[in-house]
Design a protein around this motif. Structure first.
Motif, PDB file in Angstrom:
ATOM      1  N   UNK A  73      -3.724   5.941  13.535  1.00  0.00           N
ATOM      2  CA  UNK A  73      -3.340   5.816  12.137  1.00  0.00           C
ATOM      3  C   UNK A  73      -2.189   4.836  11.951  1.00  0.00           C
ATOM      4  N   UNK A  88       0.823  -1.212   0.000  1.00  0.00           N
ATOM      5  CA  UNK A  88       0.000   0.000   0.000  1.00  0.00           C
ATOM      6  C   UNK A  88       0.852   1.255   0.000  1.00  0.00           C
ATOM      7  N   UNK A  95       2.533   7.541   5.010  1.00  0.00           N
ATOM      8  CA  UNK A  95       2.197   6.586   6.063  1.00  0.00           C
ATOM      9  C   UNK A  95       3.392   5.787   6.549  1.00  0.00           C
ATOM     10  N   UNK A  96       4.361   6.477   7.125  1.00  0.00           N
ATOM     11  CA  UNK A  96       5.498   5.760   7.702  1.00  0.00           C
ATOM     12  C   UNK A  96       5.324   5.710   9.218  1.00  0.00           C
ATOM     13  N   UNK A 143      11.904  -6.577  17.355  1.00  0.00           N
ATOM     14  CA  UNK A 143      11.417  -5.375  16.684  1.00  0.00           C
ATOM     15  C   UNK A 143      10.239  -4.772  17.442  1.00  0.00           C
ATOM     16  N   UNK A 163      12.048  -2.332   6.124  1.00  0.00           N
ATOM     17  CA  UNK A 163      12.293  -3.688   6.609  1.00  0.00           C
ATOM     18  C   UNK A 163      11.032  -4.333   7.201  1.00  0.00           C
ATOM     19  N   UNK A 164      10.117  -3.478   7.683  1.00  0.00           N
ATOM     20  CA  UNK A 164       8.942  -3.966   8.430  1.00  0.00           C
ATOM     21  C   UNK A 164       8.175  -5.098   7.726  1.00  0.00           C
ATOM     22  N   UNK A 165       7.758  -4.937   6.456  1.00  0.00           N
ATOM     23  CA  UNK A 165       7.013  -6.024   5.807  1.00  0.00           C
ATOM     24  C   UNK A 165       7.843  -7.304   5.716  1.00  0.00           C
ATOM     25  N   UNK A 205      -0.152  -3.252   6.312  1.00  0.00           N
ATOM     26  CA  UNK A 205       0.971  -3.999   5.738  1.00  0.00           C
ATOM     27  C   UNK A 205       1.035  -5.430   6.285  1.00  0.00           C
ATOM     28  N   UNK A 240      14.309   0.941   8.648  1.00  0.00           N
ATOM     29  CA  UNK A 240      13.448   0.054   9.441  1.00  0.00           C
ATOM     30  C   UNK A 240      12.017  -0.002   8.911  1.00  0.00           C
ATOM     31  N   UNK A 280      -1.758   1.585   9.644  1.00  0.00           N
ATOM     32  CA  UNK A 280      -0.670   1.327   8.687  1.00  0.00           C
ATOM     33  C   UNK A 280      -0.081  -0.063   8.926  1.00  0.00           C
ATOM     34  N   UNK A 285       8.765   0.519   0.740  1.00  0.00           N
ATOM     35  CA  UNK A 285       8.160  -0.399   1.708  1.00  0.00           C
ATOM     36  C   UNK A 285       7.080  -1.250   1.036  1.00  0.00           C
TER      37      UNK A 285
END
Ligand SMILES: Nc1ncnc2c1ncn2[C@@H]1O[C@H](COP(=O)(O)OP(=O)(O)O)[C@@H](O)[C@H]1O
Ligand SMILES: [Mg+2]
Lengths: 231, 404
Positions: free
Chosen positions: B295, A89, A95-96, B3, A107-109, B303, A104, B299, A156
């Motif tokens: 929000x 998305x 939208x961080x 994390x 890296x999240x997904x 994801x 980072x 997000x 991302x």
């Protein structure tokens, strides 16, 4: 092969006694590798449609297929599983996650799909390069410009190699040069990696990047141009 | 997982002041609970030690007929030849001191003031009477041959407005049911730092006490102190042969043990109140954090983060708050407890019949510390559960919209 197919989809929002018909019977299908714009005036149902394709929401009636799988009746966790790894998305706002660095965030997904540390590092490095932000890897979102943040969001969205990237007015909060850079990045990545992009917009400058344009009005598709030549 | 903890930690860092004060609230709550537990422990130990030292000893030997509440002076209710028995017991290895004592009730009067007292006939030479000898504020201690001397406690002397050398009249019940009255000279004024005792106890040499109560060569009890109170049971076995009653300090002081149990159950109530307050603060902080981050939750969810991971993130935040609070609480609590362990809480005369020192010194046990810390940690985690649940139940669409 089609990435997503939508059949007779309606979505009715109910707030108290007021019912809003956001989508009234939408049919369309999107093939692998498309770079398609979803256009229409504000309130025409673009966001709602993207949310249904993106398994963030469920249709009131009709079917949504992702890679041939009917996702219209999945529960929350099944939808989260579907999103992870299959769909990326990009939102209108940047939208961080503000506490995480650019690195980072990208890296999240990969963490969520359980990628190994070595593979994560390779992938993030590669993506930072692709969006030309290698030197900003360890900056927090508030240390980046809007355009840079949106490029991090693009990276991302691509990270877990999804089949489909959905972008909801990705340039609406950007000035023209930054908007242009984001659109060019997306175009390039579409061409290089073949990942499918669907983006909602009502900005003519953005529409020109699209190879196909789907027009919505009052919750129905009124125009569905076939593949058009590259700009 | 790492994390998630990293994110939780950074999220707390975003609003440092709020996180700090939430942790501090827990810390203060924990410190208060530790202090309270240490106070109760100190109070109960003080009551037990004081009572053993002044009144019950570790062991007593009495006639099987003796009834403490009646302070009977009938010969058949008393111990005959007490010196001989005391001498035998004193020769046992674990015994620190064994001494005969005679208890009677009486009234002291001076001018037109008079007040009821317990009369303790003691052997002035016995080591068991050290608390009275050490506590002498004015004058001299009794001597065995003294036929007219008496020691009285400081609060009683204040009340009667008498000094060393003054004469007071003492009426005492005797073994044949009469009352005998005699004039005594105050040889000394003592304080055991225990109001309830000092207020109502006068001391005579036992030989004089026996003479005035007509109980010659008898004592109410043999008062025994041990070198180590854990040896009580061993000594009881050694003494069992006689036809006298052997009473242990636990048996004689059941009231104190019951009081401790009661105090502990009141403590639970106190803990619940303190924890309810700190839990409210923590819930409040985290609920605020959840709504501020609506929000972001959207997000993360979009994801593909699962509900339970979102939940874990907020639980990690409350755990971190709990850890911070517990560290602060232990530091504050231990500082406060060690301060009051040295300086003490002055409680003065609480008007209770239970004997305990006028100053209570806090004593914190390891068991109490662990128990309270664990409870505080669990309650904080439970408190964090509700905000975490709200976060994990958010619909991604709603969450994304809510943040705009
Ligand atoms: N969660 C919602 N609750 C109520 N009405 C909604 C909701 N989401 C969208 N709508 C309504 O549905 C219609 C389509 O909205 P949207 O999909 O956001 O359009 P667009 O993105 O094209 O501007 C609008 O009338 C909007 O007010
Ligand atoms: Mg929209």
């Amino acid at each position: 092969m089609e990435v997503t197919k939508i059949e007779n989809v309606t979505r009715v929002f109910k707030i108290g006694k007021v019912e809003t018909q956001a989508l009234r019977g939408v049919n369309l299908s999107i093939e692998n590798g498309e770079f398609t714009a979803l256009v229409g005036p504000s309130g025409s149902g673009k966001t709602t449609l993207l949310q249904l394709i993106g398994c963030l929401d469920q249709p009131t009636s009709g079917q949504v297929y992702i890679n041939g799988k009917d996702v219209s009746k999945l529960n929350r966790n099944q939808r989260a599983d579907m999103r992870r790894g299959t769909i990326g998305f990009i939102f209108q706002f940047f939208a961080l996650i503000p506490t995480l660095t650019a690195y980072e965030n990208i890296e999240m997904p990969l963490l969520l799909v359980g990628e190994s540390p070595k593979k994560r590092k390779e992938r993030v490095t590669e993506l930072l390069e692709a969006v030309e932000l290698t030197d900003r890897a360890h900056h927090r979102p508030d240390q980046l410009s809007g355009g840079q943040q949106q490029r991090v969001a693009v990276a991302r969205a691509l990270a877990a190699r999804p089949s489909l990237i959905l972008a909801d007015e990705p340039t609406a909060n950007l000035d023209t040069p930054n908007g242009k850079q984001v659109m060019e990045t997306m175009t390039r990545l579409n061409q290089e990696t073949g990942v499918t992009f669907v983006f909602a917009t009502h900005d003519p400058r953005v529409i020109q990047y699209a190879r196909r344009v789907i027009t919505l009005r009052d919750g129905v598709v009124i125009e569905n141009h076939a593949e058009k030549p590259e700009v | 997982m790492i994390q998630i903890i990293k994110m939780a930690f950074r999220d707390l860092g975003r609003n440092r002041r709020r996180s700090f004060f939430s942790s501090l609230a827990l810390g203060i709550g924990l410190a208060l609970m530790l202090l309270m537990a240490a106070f109760i422990e100190g109070e109960v130990n003080s009551a037990m030690d004081t009572t053993i030292r002044l009144k019950s000893g570790h062991l007593q030997i009495r006639s099987k007929n003796y009834e403490e509440s009646k302070t009977s002076l009938k010969w058949e209710d008393l111990v005959e030849n007490p010196d001989q028995i005391a001498g035998q017991i004193a020769s046992l290895d674990p015994v620190l001191a064994a001494t005969p004592r005679l208890f009677a009730t009486g009234i002291v009067s001076v001018r037109d003031e008079s007040t009821g007292v317990s009369v303790y006939g003691i052997d002035p030479l016995s080591e068991a009477n050290a608390p009275y000898r050490m506590g002498l504020l004015q004058g001299d201690f009794l001597s065995s041959e003294d036929r007219e001397g008496i020691l009285i406690g400081q609060p009683l002397a204040d009340k009667l407005q008498v000094e060393v050398g003054d004469k007071i009249s003492l009426s005492v019940n005797t073994s044949n049911g009469d009352v005998d009255e005699q004039l005594f000279t105050i040889r000394g004024i003592y304080s055991t730092q225990t109001n309830a005792f000092d207020n109502a106890t006068v001391l005579l040499p036992i030989s004089k006490a026996q003479a005035i109560t007509k109980t010659e060569n008898h004592a109410s009890t043999i008062f025994i102190l041990l070198k180590d109170k854990d040896q009580t049971d061993a000594v009881v076995t050694a003494l069992q042969a006689s036809n006298l009653d052997v009473l242990t300090w636990t048996k004689m002081n059941e009231l104190i043990i019951q009081t401790e149990e009661m105090a502990n159950s009141y403590m639970v109530l106190f803990y619940l109140i303190v924890l309810a307050i700190t839990a409210t603060v923590i819930v409040n902080t985290l609920v605020m954090a959840v709504f501020e981050r609506t929000r972001e939750i959207g997000i993360l969810s979009s994801i593909g983060m699962k509900s339970r991971h979102i939940m874990a993130m907020f639980l990690a935040e409350s755990s971190l708050l709990a850890v911070g609070g517990i560290i602060m609480g232990l530091i504050l609590g231990i500082l406060a407890v060690s301060y009051f362990a040295r300086v003490g809480f002055f409680v003065g005369n609480m008007g209770l019949t239970m004997l305990f020192g006028n100053t209570i010194y806090t004593e914190l046990t390891v068991a109490d510390t662990i128990e309270i810390t664990v409870i505080a940690f669990i309650i904080t985690l439970l408190a964090g559960f509700y905000p975490a649940l709200i976060a994990s139940r958010m619909e991604p669409v709603q969450a994304l919209r809510g943040g705009k």
